[in-house]
Design a protein around this motif. Structure first.
Motif, short mmCIF file in Angstrom:
data_model
loop_
_atom_site.label_atom_id
_atom_site.label_comp_id
_atom_site.label_asym_id
_atom_site.label_seq_id
_atom_site.Cartn_x
_atom_site.Cartn_y
_atom_site.Cartn_z
N TRP A 181 -7.48 3.68 5.87
CA TRP A 181 -8.35 4.66 5.19
C TRP A 181 -9.81 4.29 5.38
CZ3 TRP A 181 -12.11 4.38 1.50
CH2 TRP A 181 -12.50 5.59 0.89
N THR B 251 -6.77 1.23 1.72
CA THR B 251 -6.16 0.54 2.84
C THR B 251 -7.16 0.35 3.97
OG1 THR B 251 -5.44 2.54 4.00
CG2 THR B 251 -3.99 1.71 2.25
N ASP C 165 0.83 -1.20 0.00
CA ASP C 165 0.00 0.00 0.00
C ASP C 165 0.87 1.26 0.00
OD1 ASP C 165 -2.54 -1.20 -0.02
OD2 ASP C 165 -2.48 -1.53 2.14
N TRP C 166 1.94 1.24 0.78
CA TRP C 166 2.86 2.39 0.80
C TRP C 166 3.55 2.52 -0.54
CZ3 TRP C 166 5.58 0.92 6.07
CH2 TRP C 166 4.64 1.01 7.09
N TRP D 237 0.00 5.26 -0.84
CA TRP D 237 -0.51 5.69 0.46
C TRP D 237 0.67 6.01 1.38
CZ3 TRP D 237 -5.53 6.71 0.96
CH2 TRP D 237 -6.42 6.11 0.07
N GLN E 55 -5.75 5.59 -5.07
CA GLN E 55 -6.78 5.97 -4.10
C GLN E 55 -8.06 5.16 -4.23
OE1 GLN E 55 -6.63 10.21 -5.05
NE2 GLN E 55 -5.78 10.61 -3.02
#
Length: 433
Positions: free
Chosen positions: A164, A161, A56-57, A61, A157
């Motif tokens: 989120w 995650t 995810d990073w 994110w 987006q």
């Protein structure tokens, strides 16, 4: 909040690393490089750059420590947590990313320690030579602080995650979270994200071909769920292909903001967020707000596929196992004919019909976009081209379609009927081999 699998990484890897005497006895410390040296190795000497952080990073994110997410341009993603995965899946990942013993590797993570763990594992467990590996110890945070401009998955987006989603559940009253599976949802009853509604994929598809329901029926199902064109929706499940299928249906119908939870329920529980039991009732809506389908162009029917046979302007990509593609098996007990649609390109999927390891990481998250582009670009496919994905009945193709849309491929669609509909008519041509 980091995922529980990362908190417990040491425990997960203990059986692997304990078997590597050199790791424990010699305490390998791979050579480090600073930022200028790292950039020279990667940009001028073609060393493979590996990012060991959470996917995810990597996608875009931001982590809790960084103001911005993404990755150093050109980096390939191999999350530390995957080191404990099935060996076959590990080799699939390493090979597709060029993380091979004959190549030179630079590793980075959040910090020096993360990078050293993977670098040491490559030497101790995967047979890499120490002299072919370097560690960029400043990591992504240091590189970012020095003015680095990260690369990101363009549509990250929409691939959300757990962190989120948790914030949105707390702050967005009209958010609808859909827990997706085929059938009545036995698992949903005992374990689901708080507030989630269950969706049986069978309610959105029609037998015997399992194509998307006709418009009136589809609208009725969505309204019963309380979904209108303006309802923000997040979809998840145990099976990412099922979740992607429902996301595709919602976008086809016209829902303007629909997203997918990366990693599904496994990611939610692995991040330590609570679960709920029971069945949540929906609050039905009265009007959808648009004529369904509002986005008909993302769905292709059999007549269109027949018309485009042999066209060099339209790419038809088969998201099926190799055995299905060459006609060694149909892939399904309920599909008799084996083979492929003439002219279809092989876009990969997994080792078997119900596996998608070519598109999913060991933790069920979507694989990095460079892996996926590597399946398509050898055919000359570019982002402005018209691409239609198909599989057996639409689930696997929907995941490929969603991935391509996140990567800014602008003209992507799903052949809804897939191999099931195509193969039912004996007059249609079939390729094999």
């Amino acid at each position: 909040m980091m995922r529980w699998t990362q908190y417990c990484l040491f425990i997960l890897l203990l059986p692997v690393l304990s078997a590597c005497d050199s790791f424990w006895n010699n305490r390998l410390e791979l050579k480090s490089v600073n930022q200028p040296a790292m950039e020279t190795l990667v940009q001028e000497q073609n060393w493979v750059l590996v990012d060991v952080r959470d996917s995810d990073w990597y996608n875009g994110w931001p982590s809790g420590n960084d103001s911005e997410g993404g990755h150093i341009p050109g980096a390939r993603n191999f999350d530390l947590a995957w080191m404990a995965a099935d060996p076959g899946h590990i080799q699939n990942l390493l090979t597709s990313k060029g993380i091979l013993p004959e190549n030179h590797i630079v590793v980075y993570g959040r910090d020096k320690q993360d990078a050293q763990v993977l670098a040491q594992w490559l030497v101790a467990d995967q047979g890499f030579k120490e002299e072919r590996i370097r560690v960029f110890e400043e990591g992504f945070s240091g590189w970012l602080a020095n003015g680095g401009e990260p690369d990101k998955l363009p549509g990250y987006q929409r691939l959300v995650t757990p962190e989120w989603l948790d914030r949105q559940i707390q702050s967005t009253p009209n958010l609808t979270v859909l827990d997706v599976s085929w059938g009545k949802g036995a698992r949903y009853v005992v374990e689901h994200i708080p507030g989630a509604l269950h969706v049986d994929t069978g309610s959105l598809e029609s037998e015997p071909l399992w194509n998307i329901e006709e418009s009136a029926r589809l609208e009725s199902v969505l309204l019963r769920l309380g979904i209108t064109r303006d309802t923000p929706v997040v979809v998840y499940g145990d099976d990412m292909t099922a979740a992607a299928r429902v996301l595709f249906v919602l976008q086809y119908a016209g829902v303007k903001d629909v997203r997918l939870l990366n990693g599904g329920l496994e990611a939610w529980t692995g991040s330590g967020f609570p679960i709920e039991r029971g069945i949540n009732p929906a609050s039905p809506a009265k009007r959808f707000g648009a004529r369904i389908p509002a986005e008909p162009d993302i769905l292709v029917d059999t007549e269109t596929v027949e018309r485009n046979l042999g066209s060099d302007q339209e790419y038809l990509v088969s998201i099926r196992s190799w055995k299905e593609y060459i006609g060694a098996t149909s892939g399904y007990q309920y599909i008799e004919t084996a083979g492929r649609i003439p002219g279809a390109l092989w876009g990969r999927a997994g080792s078997e019909t119900y596996r998608m390891e070519d598109y999913l990481n060991p933790d069920n998250t979507l694989r990095e976009f460079r892996d996926l582009e590597g399946y398509w670009t050898p055919y000359g496919i570019e982002k402005q081209d018209s691409i239609t994905f198909y599989c057996g009945t639409g689930w696997r193709a929907s995941l490929a379609w969603f991935a391509a849309s996140l990567m800014s491929y602008s003209r992507v669609a799903v052949y809804d009927g897939g191999w099931m509909e195509w193969s039912r008519d004996a007059s249609r041509p079939v390729d094999a081999g």
